[in-house]
Design a protein around this motif. Structure first.
Motif, PDB file in Angstrom:
ATOM      1  N   GLY A   7      -8.035  21.358  -1.638  1.00 10.33           N
ATOM      2  CA  GLY A   7      -7.475  22.405  -2.244  1.00 10.33           C
ATOM      3  C   GLY A   7      -5.388  22.975  -2.356  1.00 10.33           C
ATOM      4  O   GLY A   7      -5.295  24.018  -2.545  1.00 10.33           O
ATOM      5  N   ARG A   8      -5.687  22.465  -1.452  1.00 16.99           N
ATOM      6  CA  ARG A   8      -3.931  22.893  -0.236  1.00 16.99           C
ATOM      7  C   ARG A   8      -2.940  23.282  -1.662  1.00 16.99           C
ATOM      8  O   ARG A   8      -2.434  21.813  -1.783  1.00 16.99           O
ATOM      9  N   LYS A   9      -1.794  23.691  -1.106  1.00 17.98           N
ATOM     10  CA  LYS A   9      -0.527  23.121  -2.344  1.00 17.98           C
ATOM     11  C   LYS A   9       0.279  22.525  -1.067  1.00 17.98           C
ATOM     12  O   LYS A   9       0.815  23.630  -0.773  1.00 17.98           O
ATOM     13  N   LEU A  10       0.952  21.033  -1.530  1.00 17.16           N
ATOM     14  CA  LEU A  10       2.063  20.972  -1.278  1.00 17.16           C
ATOM     15  C   LEU A  10       3.339  21.081  -1.931  1.00 17.16           C
ATOM     16  O   LEU A  10       3.663  20.428  -2.894  1.00 17.16           O
ATOM     17  N   ARG A  11       4.688  21.296  -1.124  1.00 14.98           N
ATOM     18  CA  ARG A  11       6.063  21.356  -2.005  1.00 14.98           C
ATOM     19  C   ARG A  11       6.261  20.562  -1.537  1.00 14.98           C
ATOM     20  O   ARG A  11       7.088  19.816  -0.553  1.00 14.98           O
ATOM     21  N   THR A  51       4.479  22.216   7.866  1.00 16.94           N
ATOM     22  CA  THR A  51       4.788  23.197   7.678  1.00 16.94           C
ATOM     23  C   THR A  51       4.656  23.409   5.898  1.00 16.94           C
ATOM     24  O   THR A  51       4.967  23.702   4.695  1.00 16.94           O
ATOM     25  N   GLY A  52       3.707  22.330   5.617  1.00 16.92           N
ATOM     26  CA  GLY A  52       3.749  22.122   3.711  1.00 16.92           C
ATOM     27  C   GLY A  52       4.188  21.927   3.252  1.00 16.92           C
ATOM     28  O   GLY A  52       4.027  21.557   1.914  1.00 16.92           O
ATOM     29  N   PHE A  53       5.149  20.647   3.362  1.00 17.93           N
ATOM     30  CA  PHE A  53       5.468  19.838   2.550  1.00 17.93           C
ATOM     31  C   PHE A  53       4.918  18.478   2.430  1.00 17.93           C
ATOM     32  O   PHE A  53       4.846  18.195   2.915  1.00 17.93           O
ATOM     33  N   GLY A 102      15.441  17.849   2.347  1.00 16.74           N
ATOM     34  CA  GLY A 102      14.701  19.110   1.683  1.00 16.74           C
ATOM     35  C   GLY A 102      13.922  19.074   0.293  1.00 16.74           C
ATOM     36  O   GLY A 102      13.639  18.281  -0.229  1.00 16.74           O
ATOM     37  N   LYS A 103      13.832  20.245   0.311  1.00 17.69           N
ATOM     38  CA  LYS A 103      13.007  21.008  -1.572  1.00 17.69           C
ATOM     39  C   LYS A 103      13.207  20.762  -2.436  1.00 17.69           C
ATOM     40  O   LYS A 103      14.291  20.551  -2.376  1.00 17.69           O
ATOM     41  N   ASP A 157       0.994  -0.947   0.107  1.00 14.68           N
ATOM     42  CA  ASP A 157      -0.476  -0.081   0.418  1.00 14.68           C
ATOM     43  C   ASP A 157       0.864   1.543  -0.035  1.00 14.68           C
ATOM     44  O   ASP A 157       1.364   1.466   1.156  1.00 14.68           O
ATOM     45  N   ASP A 158       0.575   2.213  -0.809  1.00 14.55           N
ATOM     46  CA  ASP A 158       1.084   3.412  -1.137  1.00 14.55           C
ATOM     47  C   ASP A 158       0.543   4.361  -0.444  1.00 14.55           C
ATOM     48  O   ASP A 158       0.884   5.550  -0.577  1.00 14.55           O
ATOM     49  N   GLN A 159      -0.722   4.020   0.129  1.00 12.31           N
ATOM     50  CA  GLN A 159      -1.078   5.373   1.365  1.00 12.31           C
ATOM     51  C   GLN A 159      -0.087   6.068   2.561  1.00 12.31           C
ATOM     52  O   GLN A 159       0.536   5.918   2.928  1.00 12.31           O
ATOM     53  N   GLY A 160      -0.385   7.566   1.560  1.00 16.63           N
ATOM     54  CA  GLY A 160       0.708   8.723   2.789  1.00 16.63           C
ATOM     55  C   GLY A 160       0.024   8.407   4.138  1.00 16.63           C
ATOM     56  O   GLY A 160      -0.450   8.147   4.692  1.00 16.63           O
ATOM     57  N   THR A 161       0.811   9.492   5.100  1.00 20.87           N
ATOM     58  CA  THR A 161       0.786   9.716   5.756  1.00 20.87           C
ATOM     59  C   THR A 161       0.648  11.305   5.967  1.00 20.87           C
ATOM     60  O   THR A 161       0.917  11.891   5.871  1.00 20.87           O
ATOM     61  N   SER A 162       0.600  11.699   7.481  1.00 14.54           N
ATOM     62  CA  SER A 162       0.555  13.203   7.559  1.00 14.54           C
ATOM     63  C   SER A 162       0.581  13.514   9.286  1.00 14.54           C
ATOM     64  O   SER A 162       0.488  12.425  10.019  1.00 14.54           O
TER      65      SER A 162
END
Length: 200
Positions: A35-39, A118-120, A77-78, A17-22
């Motif tokens: 609709g949030r934009k993640l970097r 932090t939105g990544f 990092g980003k 399973d590739d379901q992501g976490t948070s």
């Protein structure tokens, strides 16, 4: 578990399973805005040969940094415009932060993504370090480079859920303490995914 067994376990952890976490998945009352934009970002979850098997390379972030000072983290990092993808970003950042030559890393694959407060949108890149690696911490970003035993970071029993007040609410998060190092938050959450997969 021998080194070869450990490597086989890491390779096997890449399937399924590739379901992501948070950072919020232990806090079901938190409503994330649609609709949030993640970097995009990449971190390198790299293991090297140690005296008693594989060891995971981790960093202690500089206490002078604006974001997450003093926290335990993977090198990474980003994703920048010049990076081909998040894997390239993780390898580049590891080279900059700890002096790890990308040519020394055998990339095994990627684990599910993790969304941070932090939105990544972070992709953990699983890899093996070839030959001897002598870390060179980047003075402005890294206070220390250390390793964690494979058996420690891949054992779900070593993980705990703790909490603290954050922005006026109680926030729960994973921890996987190691001696003087308090590994928590996003790093611990991504490691918990790896531990669950290795132990299954």
């Amino acid at each position: 578990m021998t080194r070869d067994d450990q490597i086989r376990a890491l390779r096997a952890a890449l399937g399924g399973d590739d379901q992501g976490t948070s950072d919020f998945d232990l806090n079901p009352d938190v409503q994330l805005p649609p609709g949030r934009k993640l970097r995009p970002a990449g971190v390198l979850c790299a293991f090297q040969q140690g005296d008693a098997g594989l060891e995971l390379v981790l960093t202690k972030r500089s206490s002078r940094l604006k974001h997450h000072p003093g926290q335990i983290a993977f090198p990474g990092g980003k994703q920048d415009e010049g990076d081909a993808d998040v894997i390239a970003a993780a390898l580049r950042e590891a080279h900059e932060e700890v002096g790890l030559n990308p040519q020394q890393v055998e990339v095994l694959g990627t684990l599910p993504t993790h969304e941070t407060v932090t939105g990544f949108l972070v992709t953990p890149v699983l890899g093996l370090i070839r030959d001897r690696f002598d870390p060179i911490p980047e003075p402005g970003e890294v206070d220390e480079v250390f390793t964690a035993p494979f058996a420690h970071v891949t054992d779900p029993a070593r993980f705990f859920v703790q909490s603290r007040r954050w922005r006026g609410q109680r926030r729960h998060y994973f921890t996987v303490p190691l001696g003087p190092y308090y590994i928590w938050g996003a790093t611990a959450r991504m490691l918990r995914v790896l531990a669950d997969r290795v132990s299954s």
